[in-house]
Write a protein that holds these residues in place. Structure first.
Motif, short mmCIF file in Angstrom:
data_model
loop_
_atom_site.label_atom_id
_atom_site.label_comp_id
_atom_site.label_asym_id
_atom_site.label_seq_id
_atom_site.Cartn_x
_atom_site.Cartn_y
_atom_site.Cartn_z
N ALA A 44 0.73 -1.56 -0.11
CA ALA A 44 0.04 0.22 0.19
C ALA A 44 1.14 1.61 0.24
CB ALA A 44 -0.76 -0.02 1.00
N LEU A 45 2.04 1.22 0.47
CA LEU A 45 2.41 2.35 1.04
C LEU A 45 4.27 2.74 0.06
CD1 LEU A 45 2.85 2.96 4.57
CD2 LEU A 45 1.66 4.45 3.12
N GLY A 46 4.29 1.51 -0.82
CA GLY A 46 4.91 0.76 -2.43
C GLY A 46 5.51 0.06 -2.68
N PRO A 47 7.02 -0.65 -2.84
CA PRO A 47 7.12 -2.15 -3.36
C PRO A 47 7.38 -2.30 -1.10
CG PRO A 47 8.31 -0.69 -4.61
CD PRO A 47 7.32 0.30 -3.50
N ALA A 48 7.83 -3.74 -1.03
CA ALA A 48 7.88 -4.13 0.16
C ALA A 48 8.62 -4.14 0.66
CB ALA A 48 7.13 -5.85 0.24
N PHE A 49 9.68 -3.91 1.27
CA PHE A 49 11.04 -4.03 2.32
C PHE A 49 11.26 -4.58 3.37
CE2 PHE A 49 14.51 -0.69 0.89
CZ PHE A 49 15.76 -1.29 1.86
N GLY A 50 11.48 -5.13 3.83
CA GLY A 50 12.33 -5.93 4.69
C GLY A 50 12.96 -7.20 4.26
N GLY A 51 13.78 -7.56 5.31
CA GLY A 51 14.99 -8.51 5.15
C GLY A 51 14.93 -9.84 5.41
N CYS A 52 16.12 -10.45 5.40
CA CYS A 52 15.90 -12.17 4.82
C CYS A 52 16.70 -12.75 5.75
CB CYS A 52 17.07 -12.86 3.25
SG CYS A 52 17.27 -13.79 2.44
N ARG A 53 15.78 -13.74 6.77
CA ARG A 53 16.36 -14.89 7.43
C ARG A 53 16.32 -15.62 7.39
NH1 ARG A 53 12.58 -13.97 13.85
NH2 ARG A 53 13.42 -12.55 12.83
N TYR A 54 17.98 -16.13 7.43
CA TYR A 54 17.99 -17.50 8.05
C TYR A 54 18.27 -18.30 8.58
CZ TYR A 54 22.03 -20.64 5.63
OH TYR A 54 22.85 -22.03 4.92
N TRP A 55 16.80 -19.72 9.13
CA TRP A 55 17.46 -19.82 10.43
C TRP A 55 16.80 -21.54 10.62
CZ3 TRP A 55 19.35 -18.27 14.39
CH2 TRP A 55 19.16 -18.53 15.56
N LEU A 68 4.89 -15.08 7.40
CA LEU A 68 4.20 -14.01 7.27
C LEU A 68 4.11 -13.41 8.34
CD1 LEU A 68 3.01 -16.30 5.55
CD2 LEU A 68 0.94 -17.04 6.29
N ARG A 69 4.29 -14.01 9.83
CA ARG A 69 4.18 -13.08 10.45
C ARG A 69 5.51 -11.89 10.27
NH1 ARG A 69 5.03 -13.86 16.93
NH2 ARG A 69 3.11 -12.90 17.63
N LEU A 70 6.15 -12.16 10.36
CA LEU A 70 7.56 -11.27 10.23
C LEU A 70 7.06 -10.32 9.09
CD1 LEU A 70 10.71 -13.69 10.36
CD2 LEU A 70 9.70 -12.11 12.24
N SER A 71 7.07 -10.44 8.18
CA SER A 71 6.51 -9.42 6.40
C SER A 71 5.21 -8.29 7.28
CB SER A 71 5.47 -10.38 5.57
OG SER A 71 4.58 -10.72 6.19
N GLN A 72 4.32 -8.71 8.22
CA GLN A 72 2.96 -8.45 8.84
C GLN A 72 3.96 -7.52 9.39
OE1 GLN A 72 0.72 -9.13 12.19
NE2 GLN A 72 -1.72 -9.06 10.84
N GLY A 73 4.50 -7.52 10.58
CA GLY A 73 5.37 -6.93 11.23
C GLY A 73 5.98 -5.56 10.29
N GLY A 87 4.94 -4.12 3.15
CA GLY A 87 6.01 -4.61 3.99
C GLY A 87 6.47 -6.02 3.68
N GLY A 88 7.23 -6.93 3.75
CA GLY A 88 7.69 -8.32 2.88
C GLY A 88 8.62 -8.37 4.19
N LYS A 89 8.67 -9.84 4.20
CA LYS A 89 9.94 -10.87 4.60
C LYS A 89 10.15 -11.54 3.67
CE LYS A 89 12.56 -10.50 8.88
NZ LYS A 89 13.00 -8.94 9.37
N ALA A 90 10.92 -12.36 4.07
CA ALA A 90 12.22 -13.74 3.40
C ALA A 90 12.59 -14.45 4.51
CB ALA A 90 13.06 -12.83 2.60
#
Length: 357
Positions: A44-55, A68-73, A87-90
């Motif tokens: 809604a505010l622009g392209p989704a920006f968020g980090g990549c977690r390796y776990w 899913l939960r991290l991307s919402q956050g 918001g997005g997350k990998a």
């Protein structure tokens, strides 16, 4: 099923009781061993920006719902920080160490590139600047890259810690009526990059530290350098302190912790500290001020966004991160007016900003 997935379970398309995510990509690459989930909650505010977690996760299901939960956050975090991004997350499932890590992250870079800019990645738990360099070799939709010819860029953890510090200080002002941290006791859970940097800042400000980490070497060093008391990792949420700063993985504020902890403030660097907003309601009823993680730990994404947009002035970025403190005070005002717990009030505030576009 573990405690995290119990509370985040929904459908394949989103979290329980929440609108569906805009896009969820599950991908694998046999040659590199890549197994990854990219979740885009909102653009809604622009392209989704968020980090990549390796776990390493207990199950593929847990990894999927963590994304899913991290991307919402991230969507809430970017909205409250006033950033022009959604918001997005990998999440990349940790592979055997024998695999070629560079090739793994190159494959991830190709996956990011295939989304044509709707998701921009960066560092997160388990990933490094070198990993982001590998991603950068395959796509330009990445941040957190060290830049030798510029004054600013690279690992965002110090800016995350600084944001947590100013947010924590503001929360102490709200809950304890104190303008300084001198003599304030703070229990820090997790001494990774963010937790350690936060401890350094707290020590310099005169706070009394209690620390816990799975690495005994880190806690020993904290005791030697900061005069910190050392607590068991499994018990630090039960110690007596003015402030609890969770800086490890999420889910530390369980129903039991919310009902029994001995803190006046909770403010830390970990994502998704509350297992559910109901736990935040319990804290509110007990007179404990919770500074939502997606409000106070936004320094890292502010850093990555400004780097991505070409900022080279490190001080200007720090000045922007410092605005987290006034936002915590504004949230406290909203809580006083509405009586709604800080977690719910912050979610509503973020949703207002997302809906206004």
């Amino acid at each position: 099923m573990d405690r995290l997935t119990t509370h985040t379970a929904g459908t394949l398309f989103g979290l329980h009781g929440e609108p569906a995510h805009e896009r969820i990509v599950v991908a694998s690459d046999a040659a590199s061993g890549l197994q990854a989930v990219i979740a885009v909650y909102s653009t809604a505010l622009g392209p989704a920006f968020g980090g990549c977690r390796y776990w390493q996760y207990a199950s593929d299901y847990e990894a999927y719902h963590d994304a899913l939960r991290l991307s919402q956050g991230m969507a809430f975090k970017n909205a409250l920080a006033g950033l022009p991004f959604g918001g997005g997350k990998a999440v990349i499932l940790r592979c055997p160490e024998s695999l070629d890590r560079t090739e793994l992250f190159k494959a991830f870079g190709r996956l990011v590139h295939s989304l044509n800019g709707i998701y921009i990645t960066a560092e997160d738990v388990g990933t490094t600047s070198d990993d982001m360099r590998a991603v950068q070799s395959e796509t330009s939709w990445v941040s957190g890259i060290p830049r030798a010819d510029e004054a600013y860029g690279g690992n965002p953890s110090p800016r995350t810690a600084y944001g947590v510090f100013v947010g924590l200080k503001a929360a102490v002002q709200v809950a304890l009526g104190r303008d300084t941290l001198d003599g304030v006791s703070v229990a820090v859970q997790g001494l990774g990059s963010v937790g350690w940097d936060l401890c350094e800042r707290l020590h310099q400000a005169g706070a009394q530290l209690i620390v816990a980490d799975i690495d005994a070497g880190r806690t020993t060093r904290a005791r030697e350098l900061f005069g910190a008391q050392v607590a068991d990792v499994g018990r630090i949420a039960g110690v007596h302190a003015d402030v609890f700063a969770p800086c490890a993985l999420g889910g530390s504020i369980t129903e039991t912790v919310a009902a029994q902890c001995h803190f006046k403030v909770i403010a830390g660097g970990a994502n998704n500290q509350l297992l559910s907003l109901d736990n935040g309601d319990t804290l509110q009823r007990r007179g404990i001020f919770y500074a939502p993680d997606f409000l106070v730990n936004a320094g890292g994404i502010i850093s990555c966004v400004r780097e991505y947009l070409g900022a080279t002035d490190a001080q200007a970025v720090l000045d922007e991160v410092a605005l987290i403190g006034p936002r915590v005070l504004e949230l406290a005002d909203r809580v006083r007016v509405t009586g709604v717990a800080p977690g719910r009030a912050a979610v509503a505030w973020a949703q207002e900003k997302m809906a206004a576009v």
